[in-house]
Design a protein around this motif. Structure first.
Motif, PDB file in Angstrom:
ATOM      1  N   ILE A   4      56.484 -93.872  -9.070  1.00 39.85           N
ATOM      2  CA  ILE A   4      56.245 -92.632  -9.800  1.00 39.85           C
ATOM      3  C   ILE A   4      56.594 -91.487  -8.857  1.00 39.85           C
ATOM      4  CG2 ILE A   4      54.479 -91.228 -10.926  1.00 39.85           C
ATOM      5  CD1 ILE A   4      53.052 -93.746 -11.774  1.00 39.85           C
TER       6      ILE A   4
ATOM      7  N   HIS B 245      65.735 -94.116 -16.023  1.00 38.16           N
ATOM      8  CA  HIS B 245      64.577 -94.902 -15.564  1.00 38.16           C
ATOM      9  C   HIS B 245      63.294 -94.066 -15.584  1.00 38.16           C
ATOM     10  CE1 HIS B 245      65.806 -98.940 -14.612  1.00 38.16           C
ATOM     11  NE2 HIS B 245      66.964 -98.473 -14.196  1.00 38.16           N
ATOM     12  N   TYR B 246      63.384 -92.815 -15.106  1.00 38.11           N
ATOM     13  CA  TYR B 246      62.157 -92.002 -15.090  1.00 38.11           C
ATOM     14  C   TYR B 246      61.688 -91.660 -16.506  1.00 38.11           C
ATOM     15  CZ  TYR B 246      62.318 -91.775 -10.037  1.00 38.11           C
ATOM     16  OH  TYR B 246      62.304 -92.121  -8.701  1.00 38.11           O
TER      17      TYR B 246
ATOM     18  N   GLN C 149      60.027 -94.759 -17.766  1.00 39.85           N
ATOM     19  CA  GLN C 149      58.724 -94.878 -17.113  1.00 39.85           C
ATOM     20  C   GLN C 149      57.682 -93.974 -17.778  1.00 39.85           C
ATOM     21  OE1 GLN C 149      57.591 -92.985 -13.129  1.00 39.85           O
ATOM     22  NE2 GLN C 149      58.399 -94.969 -12.524  1.00 39.85           N
TER      23      GLN C 149
ATOM     24  N   ILE D  33      52.868 -97.587  -9.976  1.00 41.62           N
ATOM     25  CA  ILE D  33      53.811 -98.437 -10.700  1.00 41.62           C
ATOM     26  C   ILE D  33      54.919 -98.814  -9.723  1.00 41.62           C
ATOM     27  CG2 ILE D  33      55.408 -98.636 -12.665  1.00 41.62           C
ATOM     28  CD1 ILE D  33      52.762 -97.890 -13.744  1.00 41.62           C
TER      29      ILE D  33
ATOM     30  N   HIS E 274      58.281 -99.924 -10.125  1.00 46.58           N
ATOM     31  CA  HIS E 274      59.213 -99.944 -11.249  1.00 46.58           C
ATOM     32  C   HIS E 274      60.516-100.540 -10.712  1.00 46.58           C
ATOM     33  CE1 HIS E 274      61.274 -97.290 -14.539  1.00 46.58           C
ATOM     34  NE2 HIS E 274      62.097 -98.241 -14.153  1.00 46.58           N
TER      35      HIS E 274
ATOM     36  N   LEU F 254      58.053-103.509 -14.838  1.00 52.28           N
ATOM     37  CA  LEU F 254      57.202-102.478 -14.229  1.00 52.28           C
ATOM     38  C   LEU F 254      55.871-103.134 -13.880  1.00 52.28           C
ATOM     39  CD1 LEU F 254      59.221-100.755 -16.165  1.00 52.28           C
ATOM     40  CD2 LEU F 254      57.550 -98.952 -15.852  1.00 52.28           C
TER      41      LEU F 254
END
Ligand SMILES: O=C(O)CCC(=O)C(=O)O
Ligand SMILES: [Fe+2]
Length: 315
Positions: free
Chosen positions: A112, A140-141, A144, A179, A181, A269
């Protein structure tokens, strides 16, 4: 035949005021599924199929970049402690199971994007920008963010109720969750991830659809194929939840054997509580420190090289 259960997040969300056990049938099912399989598909999760496709395509493009570019984002370039929780890992760079040996797969780990801090497993990732890898970091963000808002809180509420607590029971432990990820690239024909269990509370996995599955799961005393179900996420329970529940909910062993002509991209994740939190283990009342467990388990993979989670117990 796919015999792994499917849980509907929409149904799980229909929760009555806190404090009541088994408010609805899906909550009851979640409890049974966690006891019996520790592995299930999650449908009706609300995450955009288009976003998942974009993220997978951007990831595939990233992994197709020359090795010398990808290595500029390697673990040795990362600033988060331990640096083994961030960045690019080349082919054979990780060993999940000693017997299987180093895995023929490539990885990128992010977290994160919180400002740097002194706490382990938190802080910014050195990740390629739009000019180097278009859509990679941004998709990806965004994915997330969707997982953090649309899936994790509801799963935690479902689990709390399944365990007989009030729905908000886990909330204080997850206001700043960790997380890990991860995005994995399995090259065509012969790639794998050795038998292991995951380390966190649970894992939320996006996998590409293929008619022939590559993921295998150990549940009810047998290894079975986890068929790809379009638009369904996979949830599997990890070691942290097993420790928390004192072995009531057991982490689920799994492996990847990928033999197809096409490459495979998957996005797990790994969800952990606030890294500086401490919880009291069910039944025993023992105090458990999250940071200690995370560092110990990361050391097992990256320093002692004994594998991930319960890897050494698995046949
Ligand atoms: O690629 C997959 O389907 C699963 C990967 C996995 O189990 C892991 O990275 O922990
Ligand atoms: Fe895993």
């Amino acid at each position: 035949m796919n015999s792994l259960p499917i849980i509907s997040l929409e149904k799980l969300k229909e929760i009555a005021p806190s404090g009541v056990k088994y408010q609805n049938r899906e909550q009851q099912r979640l409890y049974d599924v966690c006891l019996e399989h520790g592995f299930f598909y999650l449908k009706d999760h609300g995450i955009s199929t288009e976003l998942v496709r974009t993220t997978i395509a951007a990831s595939r493009n990233f992994f197709h970049l020359p090795e010398e570019i990808k290595k500029q984002y390697g673990q040795d370039k990362q600033t988060v402690y331990p640096n083994t929780c961030r960045g690019y890992i080349p082919l054979y760079g990780e060993m999940l199971n000693q017997k299987a040996g180093p895995d023929p797969k490539e990885i990128f780990d992010l977290g994160i994007e919180r400002p740097s801090s002194n706490l382990p497993f938190t802080g910014r990732t050195v990740i390629p920008d739009e000019t180097v890898a278009p859509n990679f970091a941004s998709s990806h963000y965004q994915l997330q963010e969707e997982v953090l808002t649309k899936v994790i809180p509801h799963l935690l509420r479902g689990l709390a109720i399944a365990l007989g607590y009030s729905s908000n029971w886990f909330d204080p432990y997850f206001d700043e969750p960790v997380i890990i990820h991860r995005v994995i690239y399995y090259p065509p024909e012969q790639s794998l991830a050795g038998k292991h269990t995951d380390l966190g509370m649970f894992t939320i996995l996006f996998q590409e659809y293929f008619p022939t599955p590559s993921l295998r799961v150990y549940t009810k005393d047998a290894w079975i194929d986890a068929m790809c179900i379009e638009d369904a996420l996979i949830i599997n329970l990890g070691d942290m939840l097993q420790i928390w529940t004192n072995n009531l909910f057991v982490s689920t062993p799994h492996e990847v054997l990928h033999n197809l002509q096409q490459s495979r991209v998957s996005i797990p994740l790994f969800v952990y509580p606030n890294v500086d939190s401490v919880f009291v283990q069910m039944e025993t009342g023992q105090t458990i420190n999250i940071t200690e467990i995370m560092l110990k388990k990361y050391n097992a993979i990256w320093v002692d090289k004994t594998g991930s989670g319960r890897a050494r117990e698995l046949k």
